[in-house]
Design an enzyme around this catalytic site. Structure first.
Site, mmCIF file in Angstrom:
data_model
loop_
_atom_site.group_PDB
_atom_site.id
_atom_site.type_symbol
_atom_site.label_atom_id
_atom_site.label_comp_id
_atom_site.label_asym_id
_atom_site.label_seq_id
_atom_site.Cartn_x
_atom_site.Cartn_y
_atom_site.Cartn_z
ATOM 1 N N GLU A 123 0.819 -1.212 0.000
ATOM 2 C CA GLU A 123 0.000 0.000 0.000
ATOM 3 C C GLU A 123 0.855 1.265 0.000
ATOM 4 O O GLU A 123 0.514 2.246 -0.672
ATOM 5 C CB GLU A 123 -0.954 -0.004 1.208
ATOM 6 N N HIS B 136 2.097 2.317 -3.348
ATOM 7 C CA HIS B 136 1.103 3.034 -4.153
ATOM 8 C C HIS B 136 1.109 4.536 -3.890
ATOM 9 O O HIS B 136 0.570 5.297 -4.706
ATOM 10 C CB HIS B 136 -0.300 2.510 -3.836
#
Length: 936
Positions: free
Chosen positions: A366, A369
């Site tokens: 995550e 990203h």
């Protein structure tokens, strides 16, 4: 001091986008030519026209955390969007779904004003188009190109428990029910929260204000800049005391990255340079320090990615929050990442080393990203693989930096490469990259988030990084040389440009099997299909399935120089290999060292025999990853009828001397297929005898290593393999193992406050004890699940309860999946698939899905069920003609209802079942005879 910001170098993965993306521009105004020459209305087209460009939104939302008189939870909202007209138009289309609007003057659903020295045209008519999810406004005149306009709306939506858009989650703390409001906008659910231009390229700035009950906290992507108390007057009460939190404007970003949360949570925090890091969770979880591991990881991983991308983290804060109800594993909302509790919270007394690794890799995924995906974003969803494949690949790098003793980078072979091979070997697979006009509807967009995008994407990028070398790969991200780069860091010339090499892997489905004949030096490639008879169903491709293949290889244990296979059959480019193979034909050859290439390898029978001899005499000469590869390749080559099934089975015989995790895991994954195919036949008993004999030395090895199960192995993968040894030994009926697991579980039942089972072993032990027990053991497990205080323990019990052999209990458990008070909606799919994996539960699970399909599909929806995983999971054992007929009937009977994100999975299930039928018919007797001969 202000930390310097180096964002200028993040052309980054724009470069990969430019290099690898082959998206075509969709025609937005499609014309349906009929005899009457009717033009399709713009509001019947799923893509937005290119006439308007959003600049910024101002949004105020008020979620109600208590039900109204009708028993509904709602939210109210006011918003405006400022947009620029870029092409003359008299039509405004903006996404909206399941929102009820307050009418403005003239009965219109919105108000339009011009921000320049012009007058906005009036709205002639406005309406909601449910199919394409639009708020439509037809104007009396045209908008002026270059001018800015503001569109105001007021609306009401349901704060439902459907896990999509702006939704509610419930939990109990100190025997008090609590409700929180949270969001999941990705990929097309922002439109359920407020009207917006809900496409990834339509970036804008968001100004967010949340009203919320006093005593709760409001969170969004940015830090709050204002907090105040209000007395709100409304129609149902004279006044209501609320708090108001306003947030700093966001960076320019896509709608799907917006996050909105109102909760009664606590947090812990740290500072990494000038970045505020916070971990949010239920107050009890924070008080019991379940967020500390995540907090300790986040700073180092952020620092790693700053160096990796050569770009500073672009925000002032990094919030991460654990939610009780969350459909996905996690979501990369910019500055406020949301997680399932199991993926963020870690308790060393209850969580396993597998839970710990999952937390590390998902956090890394995550946070990756935050740069690639958020700062640089895909233009459209047809290139999802670039976003998710890249984040999956670098998640191993980030986790490896944070936990360097784990060697976690090697595990990508088991968790992603081998995993996706099974899907990409089907004719019904799909290329990494699709054309824009093929991915239009929301359900088509959801289908893109599959193993191909995540795992094949990661595998292909890993291969690219390997043959370029990691420094050159990273350099390419920063300076944009991929398109023309044709040398690696060592100066060795590549056979073509990176763009040309990668197009072969990106634009066509599948992967090759490389066949090496050591007798004559002949090397060739062909498209690998699990069912060779399905080749005629593969759609035509602009390529001829000729991949440009990097081959790392070794000869009798000595690693040789990398070579390239450019065509279907090796010619001049492989001359050195030909010569060497001919002169060393009495030695074994092994290709695809450490499985850095995305392909399988086959050999002539003599070379296979030499490799088997090496495994049986001194297996450690062969790298551990390649020992796992040999097993996995052999079993799948046998399924494709390229080698004998008995040859594949022979690769497992050396395992009685193997102590490493990766080969054992590879073998068990492949033998699981045999269990699925044969556990309803006479083969099963002979197979059980063989596997029990095979695993007993491993079981005794860990018994000795752990001083009769009283210690924990030091190595990360040793801990995995200890759990493997117990799981396999017990499932094959090893008496000593069964007594061990039943004894531990009985101790726990006798004293529920003290669990004597180590967290690493709980999944295996719970399953074994519940399978061997009855209703008493099951009910105890269910009570422990209901009382569990951390979600990782809930997950272990949830899977173990599906191990019972009592069909009444399994049916009861299936019914629980439709009651969110018993099984959370996010977990329903997993429970059904767990039950289907149990021989006693297979038919029950399939019948349950078919009988309840319409209800699950229409009432629960994609926010609650993973229809692709559900269909795949309940049909994995299908291997008979009646079962194939059932699939066809299911497809026909539900064609009007639809299959949503499970459409592709249904076609793959049909193809897989056909292949299984043929394989079982061809191999059953041979397999039975082999197992009998090995256990005599």
């Amino acid at each position: 001091m202000e930390k310097s910001r180096k964002i200028s170098k993040l052309c980054i993965l724009c470069i990969v986008l430019g290099m690898l993306s082959v998206a075509t521009i969709v025609t937005l105004w499609s014309i349906a030519l009929t005899d009457s020459r009717v033009v399709t209305a713009p509001w019947d087209i799923y893509r937005l026209p290119d006439t308007l460009k959003p600049d910024h939104y101002k949004l105020t939302l008020w979620p109600r955390l208590t039900a109204n008189e009708q028993g509904l939870y709602i939210f109210t909202g006011k918003s405006y969007v400022v947009f620029q007209c870029v092409k003359e138009t008299d039509l405004i289309l903006i996404h909206s779904n399941k929102l009820n609007y307050t009418k403005w003057e003239g009965g219109q659903l919105a108000k339009l004003t011009a921000l320049g020295n012009i007058t906005a045209p009036t709205i002639k008519s406005s309406w909601l188009k449910e199919t394409t999810q639009y708020l439509v406004m037809q104007l009396n005149g045209y908008l002026t190109v270059g001018e800015f306009y503001q569109m105001d709306t007021e609306f009401v939506g349901e704060l439902a428990d459907d896990l999509s858009g702006f939704y509610r989650s419930e939990y109990e703390e100190n025997e008090v029910k609590k409700v929180l409001a949270t969001s999941q906008m990705h990929p097309t659910y922002t439109r359920k929260t407020f009207p917006c231009f809900d496409e990834p390229a339509m970036k804008a700035v968001f100004h967010i204000t949340l009203l919320h009950p006093r005593g709760t906290v409001a969170l969004s992507n940015t830090l709050f800049y204002v907090f105040s108390h209000l007395d709100i007057v409304n129609t149902t009460v004279k006044s209501e005391a609320v708090s108001q939190t306003g947030f700093e404007p966001t960076k320019t970003m896509s709608t799907y990255l917006l996050a909105l949360i109102v909760c009664d949570y606590a947090y812990i925090s740290a500072q990494e340079g000038d970045i505020l890091i916070r971990i949010w969770a239920r107050r009890k979880a924070i008080g019991e320090r379940h967020g500390e591991y995540a907090l300790n990881l986040t700073g180092p991983i952020l620092s790693f990615f700053e160096v990796y991308y050569n770009t500073s983290y672009p925000l002032a804060k990094s919030d991460q929050i654990a939610l009780p109800d969350f459909y996905f594993g996690a979501m990369e909302n910019w500055g406020l990442v949301t997680y399932r509790e199991t993926n963020l919270l870690y308790d060393p007394l209850i969580s396993s080393n597998s839970n710990k690794e999952k937390t590390a890799t998902i956090i890394a995924h995550e946070l990756a990203h935050m740069w690639f995906g958020n700062l640089v974003t895909l233009r459209w969803w047809n290139e999802v693989w670039l976003n998710e494949g890249f984040a999956t690949y670098v998640s191993y790098l980030g986790a490896d930096y944070a936990e360097p003793t784990w060697n976690v980078k090697d595990l990508i072979v088991l968790k992603d490469v081998h995993r996706v091979f099974a899907i990409d070997a089907l004719a019904s697979s799909h290329p990494l990259s699709s054309k824009e006009n093929e991915i239009i509807k929301p359900e088509q967009i959801s289908e893109q988030f599959d193993a191909i995008s995540y795992s094949k994407g990661a595998s292909v990028l890993r291969m690219l990084s390997d043959f370029l070398t990691e420094p050159v790969f990273v350099q390419g991200l920063s300076v944009g040389v991929f398109r023309h780069l044709n040398v690696d860091a060592s100066g060795m010339e590549l056979p073509s440009t990176v763009n040309d090499i990668m197009n072969r892997w990106v634009l066509q489905r599948g992967f090759p099997v490389i066949t090496i004949d050591t007798a004559n030096g002949h090397v060739s490639q062909e498209h690998f299909l699990l069912d060779p008879d399905s080749v005629g169903t593969v759609p035509p491709s602009e390529f001829k399935y000729e991949w440009i293949v990097p081959i790392k290889w070794m000869d009798a244990g000595v690693v040789q120089e990398e070579i390239w296979l450019l065509e279907k059959e090796g010619t001049g480019n492989l001359l050195d290999l030909h010569t060497l193979l001919i002169f060393t034909s009495d030695q074994w050859v092994l290709a695809n060292i450490n499985v850095t290439g995305y392909y399988r390898v086959n050999y002539n029978i003599k070379n296979w025999e030499r490799l088997l001899v090496q495994l049986s005499t001194d297996h450690q000469i062969i790298p551990v990853i390649n020992r796992a590869q040999l097993v996995d390749d052999a079993f799948n080559l046998a399924r494709a009828q390229l080698i004998l099934t008995t040859l594949a089975l022979n690769t497992t015989k050396y395992l009685s001397k193997e102590r490493e995790y990766m080969p054992w895991e590879s073998a068990m994954d492949n033998l699981d297929y045999f269990y699925l195919m044969f556990d309803r036949t006479g083969v099963y008993e002979a197979m059980q005898d063989y596997v029990r004999n095979l695993v007993t030395p491993l079981f005794l090895h860990f018994k000795s290593m752990t001083s009769n199960w009283t210690k924990v192995p030091e190595g990360h993968t040793d801990q995995y393999n200890q759990a493997n040894a117990i799981r396999v030994a017990c499932s094959t009926g090893l008496e000593e193992c069964l007594n061990l697991t039943k004894g531990w579980y009985k101790q726990w039942m006798d004293n529920p406050d003290i669990n004597p089972i180590h967290p690493n072993l709980r999944t295996a032990v719970y399953c074994s004890a519940i399978a061997a027990g009855g209703a008493v053991e099951w009910d105890f497990g269910w009570n422990m699940l209901k009382n569990a205080t951390i979600a990782t323990e809930t997950d272990k019990l949830m899977s173990a309860l599906a191990c019972t052999k009592d069909k009444k209990l399994l049916n009861r458990y299936l019914e629980y999946t439709l009651d969110s008070d018993k099984i959370r909606k996010q977990d329903a799919t997993s429970v059904i698939v767990y039950i289907a994996n149990n021989l006693k539960g297979q038919t029950l699970a399939w019948e349950f899905v078919t009988q309840n399909w319409e209800y699950m599909f229409t009432q629960y929806g994609v926010g609650s069920f993973s229809f692709a995983n559900l269909i795949s999971g309940v049909t994995m054992r299908f291997s008979t003609n009646p079962e194939l007929d059932q699939l066809y009937t299911f497809k026909q009977e539900n064609s009007d209802i639809g299959f949503g994100s499970g459409t592709m999975a249904l076609e793959q299930a049909i193809e897989r079942t056909k292949a299984n039928i043929k394989w079982v018919d061809k191999n059953q007797k041979e397999v039975w005879d082999w197992f009998l001969s090995e256990t005599e």
